[in-house]
Design a protein around this motif. Structure first.
Motif, PDB file in Angstrom:
ATOM      1  N   LEU A  73       0.821  -1.215   0.000  1.00 32.90           N
ATOM      2  CA  LEU A  73       0.000   0.000   0.000  1.00 32.90           C
ATOM      3  C   LEU A  73       0.851   1.259   0.000  1.00 32.90           C
ATOM      4  O   LEU A  73       0.469   2.280  -0.580  1.00 32.90           O
ATOM      5  N   ASN A 123      -2.349   1.164  -7.932  1.00 27.57           N
ATOM      6  CA  ASN A 123      -3.761   1.026  -8.308  1.00 27.57           C
ATOM      7  C   ASN A 123      -4.088  -0.415  -8.702  1.00 27.57           C
ATOM      8  O   ASN A 123      -5.248  -0.745  -8.939  1.00 27.57           O
ATOM      9  N   ILE A 131      -2.890  -4.542  -7.581  1.00 27.51           N
ATOM     10  CA  ILE A 131      -2.083  -5.428  -6.747  1.00 27.51           C
ATOM     11  C   ILE A 131      -2.330  -6.871  -7.151  1.00 27.51           C
ATOM     12  O   ILE A 131      -3.476  -7.315  -7.222  1.00 27.51           O
ATOM     13  N   GLN A 144      -9.393  -2.602  -0.360  1.00 31.64           N
ATOM     14  CA  GLN A 144      -9.738  -2.412  -1.767  1.00 31.64           C
ATOM     15  C   GLN A 144     -10.749  -1.296  -1.940  1.00 31.64           C
ATOM     16  O   GLN A 144     -10.624  -0.445  -2.822  1.00 31.64           O
ATOM     17  N   HIS A 164      -9.105   2.258  -0.849  1.00 34.14           N
ATOM     18  CA  HIS A 164      -8.066   2.800  -1.736  1.00 34.14           C
ATOM     19  C   HIS A 164      -8.415   2.653  -3.216  1.00 34.14           C
ATOM     20  O   HIS A 164      -7.578   2.953  -4.067  1.00 34.14           O
ATOM     21  N   LEU A 166      -8.742   0.028  -5.165  1.00 37.35           N
ATOM     22  CA  LEU A 166      -7.743  -0.841  -5.759  1.00 37.35           C
ATOM     23  C   LEU A 166      -8.380  -1.862  -6.703  1.00 37.35           C
ATOM     24  O   LEU A 166      -9.556  -2.200  -6.583  1.00 37.35           O
ATOM     25  N   TYR A 201      -7.565  -5.820  -7.818  1.00 40.54           N
ATOM     26  CA  TYR A 201      -6.789  -6.982  -7.412  1.00 40.54           C
ATOM     27  C   TYR A 201      -6.833  -8.071  -8.480  1.00 40.54           C
ATOM     28  O   TYR A 201      -7.888  -8.339  -9.068  1.00 40.54           O
TER      29      TYR A 201
END
Length: 254
Positions: A160, A165, A167, A192, A195, A197, A199
């Motif tokens: 993090l 953006n 992972i 997630q 932020h 995000l 995945y």
């Protein structure tokens, strides 16, 4: 979830067996003919047996390796223009992924040192450790004093800290006890959302993929055999291999 973050087209990755001095022999295709879109803000589960090519695809998407043929594009807009892409990875072997001589505070601060002073990086690292649930009285401890679940939380905090953006989570809970797995999955889902995000969640365990994934992609022997929304895949798998994987889940009958 309709804007593409990653576009993969006709992707192949071949490896040749290596001798002491050079690659030799017939090439083995670890990934073959992969076509895949990954959308902003989604969790895409990537499942399959060991050796199916899941981790290879993850490394290719991160840029750790180059494809033998095919194309990977990041953030393509309508004209195909590439924009910023900030990837990170969380490995299964959490202890091996960090410097054992550093405190966990300095482990998390490491990626920040490229752009910040040590004092600034350590201050920012405190916030990430708080977000993943590592108590302040543990920040000065070295990695070997932590449990597997705590170490994975530290690795997640370090990922993090680079403000990614995207992972890749490569079997992030497979080495953990079942009760710890649940807490890490819940943490990943919370982060997630917080932020924004995207995945790629790599796992051999369909039951874990079901909990966290919006869609699931199934790999077999380097091929992507099926991609569906999670519940659609469980309700109506299209491929015999997927049905076999589902049938192998102890509590699930297909």
């Amino acid at each position: 979830m309709d804007e593409r973050l990653i576009e993969v087209r006709d992707l192949d990755k071949a490896y040749r067996p290596k001798t002491f001095l050079r690659a030799k022999g017939e090439a083995k295709l670890a990934n073959q003919g992969i076509n895949l879109d990954i959308y902003q803000g989604e969790v895409l589960g990537l499942v399959g047996e060991s050796g199916s090519g899941k981790s290879t695809l993850g490394r290719l998407l991160l840029g750790f390796e180059s494809p033998t043929s095919g194309q990977i594009r990041y953030f393509p807009d309508q004209e195909g223009t590439q924009v910023d892409f900030k990837p990170q990875i969380v490995f299964q072997n959490n202890l091996a992924a960090m410097n054992p001589q550093l405190s966990v505070l300095d482990v998390v601060a490491e990626p920040l040192l490229r752009t910040q002073s040590r004092a600034e990086a350590r201050e920012a690292a405190k916030d990430y450790l708080e977000q993943v649930g590592i108590p302040e009285d543990k920040w000065s401890h070295r990695p070997r004093s932590f449990s597997g679940g705590q170490l994975q939380r530290v690795n997640i905090a370090r990922a993090l800290a680079d403000q990614p953006n995207f992972i890749v989570l490569d079997e992030p809970v497979s080495a953990l006890d079942v009760s710890v797995q649940a807490s890490i999955i819940n943490l990943l889902m919370d982060l997630q959302e917080a932020h924004q995000l995207t995945y790629l969640f790599i796992t051999h365990d369909l039951s874990i993929a079901r909990v966290i994934s919006d869609r699931i992609a199934v790999m077999k022997e380097g091929h992507l055999v099926e991609v569906q929304a999670t519940e659609a895949l469980f309700d109506n798998p299209q491929e015999a291999y997927t049905r076999d994987l589902l049938a192998a889940i102890p509590s699930l009958k297909v």
